[in-house]
Write an enzyme that holds these catalytic residues in place. Structure first.
Site, mmCIF file in Angstrom:
data_model
loop_
_atom_site.group_PDB
_atom_site.id
_atom_site.type_symbol
_atom_site.label_atom_id
_atom_site.label_comp_id
_atom_site.label_asym_id
_atom_site.label_seq_id
_atom_site.Cartn_x
_atom_site.Cartn_y
_atom_site.Cartn_z
ATOM 1 C CG ASN A 113 -1.728 1.238 1.377
ATOM 2 O OD1 ASN A 113 -2.614 1.419 0.483
ATOM 3 N ND2 ASN A 113 -1.459 2.240 2.298
ATOM 4 C CD GLU A 114 -1.884 5.593 0.569
ATOM 5 O OE1 GLU A 114 -1.243 5.893 1.595
ATOM 6 O OE2 GLU A 114 -3.033 5.796 0.262
ATOM 7 C CB VAL A 115 5.230 3.024 -3.006
ATOM 8 C CG1 VAL A 115 6.779 3.791 -3.206
ATOM 9 C CG2 VAL A 115 5.393 1.714 -2.994
#
Length: 346
Positions: A140-142
């Site tokens: 999730n969400e680099v």
């Protein structure tokens, strides 16, 4: 553009197995089988389940069998009520989108990366047989753009290792700036035809996160309606969101400042992503979108109607953030007056 079949209309179970106090008491009470039943009764087709590595690994990386059993229960409940499911690794050892988690070093540390690969191999061994109704989301969400090249290498290697165990599992892949839509063009080309590109949509941020204390520069007292002019959106964004103050352009640039916001805003938002997806023949999926509970519910309904109309036009599947609590809860009391109308378009 190809569709992500079976994942058109969903919701996140945020705060259950991620972004939470990791105790059995919490796991047992926050979400139960009845919630899966309710989600099906709402008419939705899937759930996205964020999972922290803490559920299934201890500090040394040894596996916690009860954590894997909880994921199996979620898969079983999803199957019982005819829901598809996304297993989203929301936090891995060495990385979280939330700096407050104090997880650092993943993109520089090969040991952390190997631990990440092994965990996904374990998920593949245990759950790969459910490929017809379960999808994996690698991370999730680099956050930072500077991680892009490393993330492309790590995600490609991870997919290869999953494929050796679960060749038919569909896999979601997102990019930097917290699954920003602009990062999709810089993702590695799809490894195979079972890879789906994912992004998150909280635009316009000044509306969806009004009063959010975690947005730098935002006053907790700030409120605004959805239907205002592009000029007002620019004014409010420059005043309330720190990262916008020094930008020469923003997401409202190019729109008539006297005109009220319309679907053309969201069409512009997805335009390049749709182009990239069509060029690479990959489905698009919005893994998170929603409006903070501080907004007026009627305005929240207007936002959902507009953004989902855009998604429908381009056959983009999606999952709202979030089912309950987490500042965005669809099941919470403040949504009672508009929930049924939102569910019609969700």
């Amino acid at each position: 553009m190809r569709e992500f079949a079976g994942y058109e209309h969903g919701i996140n179970l945020g705060g259950w197995l991620s972004q939470c106090v990791h105790t059995n008491e919490h796991y047992d009470s926050f979400i139960t089988e009845e919630d899966f039943k309710k989600i099906k009764e709402w008419g939705l087709d899937h759930v996205r389940i964020p999972v922290d590595y803490n559920l299934v690994e201890d500090a040394e990386g040894s596996y916690i069998e009860r954590g894997f059993e909880r994921l199996q229960e979620a898969i079983d409940w999803s199957g019982k009520y005819g829901l598809n499911m996304i297993l989203d690794l929301h936090k891995t050892c060495g990385f979280s989108f939330d700096a407050g988690e104090n997880e650092t070093g993943f993109f520089e540390n090969e040991d952390y990366q190997e631990r990440f690969y092994r965990l996904w191999e374990e998920f593949a061994r245990r759950y790969g047989k459910y490929y017809s109704r379960v999808t994996f989301e690698l991370l999730n969400e680099v956050t930072e753009k500077r991680f892009s090249d490393t993330w492309n290498a790590v995600s490609t290697n991870c997919i290869k290792r999953i494929r050796a165990i679960a060749p038919d599992m569909r896999i979601l892949l997102g990019g930097y700036y917290n699954n920003s839509i602009e990062a999709l063009k810089d993702l590695a080309d799809p490894y195979d035809d079972k890879v789906i590109y994912t992004f998150h949509c909280y635009e316009p941020l000044i509306f969806t996160h009004q009063g959010a204390v975690w947005v730098e520069g935002m006053r907790d007292s700030f409120r605004m309606p959805f239907e205002v002019t592009y000029g007002k959106y620019t004014e409010y964004s420059l005043t309330e969101i720190e990262m916008y103050k020094d930008l020469e352009t923003n997401s409202f640039t190019g729109f008539d400042p006297e005109k009220m916001i319309g679907i053309e805003y969201f069409e512009k938002f997805v335009d390049e992503a749709v182009r990239v997806a069509e060029e690479r023949n990959v489905p698009l999926y919005c893994g998170e979108f929603g409006v903070i509970e501080l907004a007026d519910p009627e305005d929240t309904l207007k936002w959902y109607k507009m953004v989902t109309a855009c998604f429908d036009r381009h056959r983009i599947g999606r999952a709202a953030w979030s089912y309950k609590k987490m500042d965005f809860g669809m099941a919470d009391e403040n949504m009672d007056s508009v929930r049924d109308e939102i569910l019609k378009v969700l």
